[in-house]
Design a protein around this motif. Structure first.
Motif, mmCIF file in Angstrom:
data_model
loop_
_atom_site.group_PDB
_atom_site.id
_atom_site.type_symbol
_atom_site.label_atom_id
_atom_site.label_comp_id
_atom_site.label_asym_id
_atom_site.label_seq_id
_atom_site.Cartn_x
_atom_site.Cartn_y
_atom_site.Cartn_z
ATOM 1 N N PHE A 120 0.646 -1.324 -0.012
ATOM 2 C CA PHE A 120 0.031 -0.053 0.110
ATOM 3 C C PHE A 120 0.906 1.093 -0.018
ATOM 4 O O PHE A 120 2.141 1.146 0.134
ATOM 5 N N CYS A 121 0.298 2.335 -0.308
ATOM 6 C CA CYS A 121 0.875 3.693 -0.012
ATOM 7 C C CYS A 121 1.024 4.259 0.971
ATOM 8 O O CYS A 121 0.163 4.112 1.909
ATOM 9 N N THR A 122 1.850 5.194 1.096
ATOM 10 C CA THR A 122 2.018 6.251 2.377
ATOM 11 C C THR A 122 0.737 7.074 2.386
ATOM 12 O O THR A 122 0.142 7.444 1.369
ATOM 13 N N ASN A 123 0.233 7.580 3.770
ATOM 14 C CA ASN A 123 -0.817 8.453 3.861
ATOM 15 C C ASN A 123 -0.382 9.729 2.918
ATOM 16 O O ASN A 123 -1.174 10.790 2.476
ATOM 17 N N SER A 124 0.970 10.066 2.822
ATOM 18 C CA SER A 124 1.288 11.394 2.303
ATOM 19 C C SER A 124 0.922 11.285 0.776
ATOM 20 O O SER A 124 0.195 12.076 0.148
ATOM 21 N N LEU A 125 1.078 10.271 0.197
ATOM 22 C CA LEU A 125 0.935 9.790 -1.174
ATOM 23 C C LEU A 125 -0.757 9.723 -1.420
ATOM 24 O O LEU A 125 -1.322 10.516 -2.396
ATOM 25 N N TYR A 126 -1.429 9.239 -0.367
ATOM 26 C CA TYR A 126 -2.782 9.288 -0.582
ATOM 27 C C TYR A 126 -3.455 10.588 -0.595
ATOM 28 O O TYR A 126 -4.344 10.847 -1.307
ATOM 29 N N ALA A 127 -3.060 11.461 0.308
ATOM 30 C CA ALA A 127 -3.282 12.604 0.684
ATOM 31 C C ALA A 127 -3.041 13.549 -0.726
ATOM 32 O O ALA A 127 -4.002 14.229 -1.066
ATOM 33 N N ARG A 128 -2.057 13.697 -1.583
ATOM 34 C CA ARG A 128 -1.617 14.225 -2.549
ATOM 35 C C ARG A 128 -2.679 13.651 -3.558
ATOM 36 O O ARG A 128 -3.089 14.630 -4.335
ATOM 37 N N VAL A 129 -2.741 12.478 -3.989
ATOM 38 C CA VAL A 129 -3.622 11.848 -4.663
ATOM 39 C C VAL A 129 -5.027 12.254 -4.853
ATOM 40 O O VAL A 129 -5.685 12.593 -5.636
ATOM 41 N N GLY A 130 -5.390 12.376 -3.411
ATOM 42 C CA GLY A 130 -6.943 12.837 -3.346
ATOM 43 C C GLY A 130 -7.014 14.367 -3.144
ATOM 44 O O GLY A 130 -8.327 14.728 -2.814
ATOM 45 N N GLY A 131 -6.089 15.006 -3.054
ATOM 46 C CA GLY A 131 -6.304 16.516 -3.221
ATOM 47 C C GLY A 131 -6.490 17.287 -1.949
ATOM 48 O O GLY A 131 -6.924 18.322 -1.772
ATOM 49 N N ILE A 132 -6.123 16.430 -0.694
ATOM 50 C CA ILE A 132 -6.119 17.056 0.680
ATOM 51 C C ILE A 132 -4.748 17.008 1.302
ATOM 52 O O ILE A 132 -3.784 16.455 0.703
ATOM 53 N N SER A 133 -4.672 17.884 2.517
ATOM 54 C CA SER A 133 -3.614 17.689 3.160
ATOM 55 C C SER A 133 -3.391 16.546 3.926
ATOM 56 O O SER A 133 -4.275 15.801 4.485
ATOM 57 N N LEU A 134 -2.147 16.151 4.339
ATOM 58 C CA LEU A 134 -1.867 14.931 5.327
ATOM 59 C C LEU A 134 -2.524 14.961 6.526
ATOM 60 O O LEU A 134 -3.041 13.939 6.947
ATOM 61 N N THR A 135 -2.761 16.200 7.073
ATOM 62 C CA THR A 135 -3.293 16.268 8.570
ATOM 63 C C THR A 135 -4.782 15.928 8.198
ATOM 64 O O THR A 135 -5.107 15.388 9.153
ATOM 65 N N GLU A 136 -5.260 16.559 7.314
ATOM 66 C CA GLU A 136 -6.797 16.239 6.873
ATOM 67 C C GLU A 136 -7.121 14.961 6.817
ATOM 68 O O GLU A 136 -8.127 14.149 7.469
ATOM 69 N N LEU A 137 -6.349 14.121 6.037
ATOM 70 C CA LEU A 137 -6.437 12.749 5.796
ATOM 71 C C LEU A 137 -6.351 12.027 6.893
ATOM 72 O O LEU A 137 -7.112 10.958 7.494
ATOM 73 N N ASN A 138 -5.139 12.288 7.935
ATOM 74 C CA ASN A 138 -5.306 11.436 9.177
ATOM 75 C C ASN A 138 -6.487 11.603 9.858
ATOM 76 O O ASN A 138 -6.899 10.831 10.604
ATOM 77 N N VAL A 139 -7.020 12.665 9.837
ATOM 78 C CA VAL A 139 -8.340 13.267 10.532
ATOM 79 C C VAL A 139 -9.323 12.368 10.141
ATOM 80 O O VAL A 139 -10.307 11.662 10.563
ATOM 81 N N LEU A 140 -9.420 12.351 8.799
ATOM 82 C CA LEU A 140 -10.615 11.523 8.098
ATOM 83 C C LEU A 140 -10.435 9.997 8.519
ATOM 84 O O LEU A 140 -11.529 9.171 8.484
#
Length: 268
Positions: A120-140
């Motif tokens: 799987f990918c890192t949250n940093s990559l998922y966040a960039r692909v999803g168009g949101i910040s890393l902090t926001e993805l962690n909260v989601l």
């Protein structure tokens, strides 16, 4: 293609082209979003998944972007639908709409991939692909896991049922599965529907959601009907945070409408 021009898909979802799966999933989610966008937004309905405005990318292109850059597995894409059903059944006020779908999708794929896949990918990559910040993805991610009660797993048979029903209910009727094999995993449910017993089955999350909001559900319900094992949360009144977020959202929408009115003045 068959004689009617429809694309013939393999019986098993594992053998299907991933872009065909993305097309089918996007079709279902877009119809669900169109229905839910008609439901008035209430302060207590606001969640971490709500954005201030609808993203400028369709669900299909969003899924294709995720597929391209994260190499997501087919089962993980189908699991997104299962998680929608899980979330809606446990949290009746949650709606998958144009304001929540994209954040829900990227959180779903990130969490499921990390929890169920060998790679799987890192949250940093998922966040960039999803168009949101890393902090926001962690909260989601945390909000998502709480919403589905940490129940990430799902049987292969359930995913196959989602796949079969996606083909069945495709709004453009673009695909078909060979008749002799297509519904072998759901013969009992077919027999129930043919014999007129469908109404005795548990309502789908979309139907329950529409009933709770006083809105008549469309004729095409959600994919998986069995929600009897899920325990819905009791709806609570809006929190201070939700009221503040709702006010900010309304103010943002008001500015957007005002800006649009200035750019498109009426006739003099």
């Amino acid at each position: 293609m068959d004689s009617s021009g429809r694309v013939v898909l393999p019986t098993a979802f594992e053998d299907a082209d991933i872009d065909h799966l993305a097309l089918l999933i996007a079709d279902m989610l877009e119809r669900l979003m169109a229905h839910n966008d008609r439901i008035p937004l209430l302060p207590e309905s606001l969640t971490r998944f709500h954005s201030r405005s609808a993203p400028g990318i369709s669900v299909l292109e969003y899924l294709r972007r995720i597929v391209r850059f994260t190499k997501v597995e087919k089962s993980i894409l189908l699991l997104t639908l299962h998680y929608v059903d899980q979330m809606c059944a446990r949290t009746p006020l949650f709606t998958l709409s144009s304001l929540t779908a994209h954040r829900f999708i990227i959180a779903s794929i990130a969490v499921a991939s990390k929890g169920l896949c060998d790679t799987f990918c890192t949250n940093s990559l998922y966040a960039r692909v999803g168009g949101i910040s890393l902090t926001e993805l962690n909260v989601l991610e945390r909000e998502f896991l709480l919403g589905i009660d940490w129940r990430l797993t799902c049987t292969r048979e359930v995913l196959q049922e989602y796949y079969i029903n996606l083909v069945r209910t495709d709004s453009a009727a673009r695909f078909t599965i060979p008749e002799s094999e297509s519904f072998s995993t759901s013969e009992d449910s077919d027999a129930d529907m043919d014999s007129g017993d469908a109404e005795s089955r548990s309502p789908s999350p979309l139907q329950m959601q529409a009933q709770a909001q006083g809105v008549r559900p469309p004729s095409t319900g959600t994919i998986l009907p069995d929600t009897a094992t899920l325990t819905p949360q009791v709806p609570q009144g809006p929190t201070i945070e939700q009221n503040m977020a709702f006010a900010a959202l309304q103010e943002s929408l008001g500015r957007t409408r005002s800006h649009q009115g200035q750019n498109h003045p009426g006739p003099s």
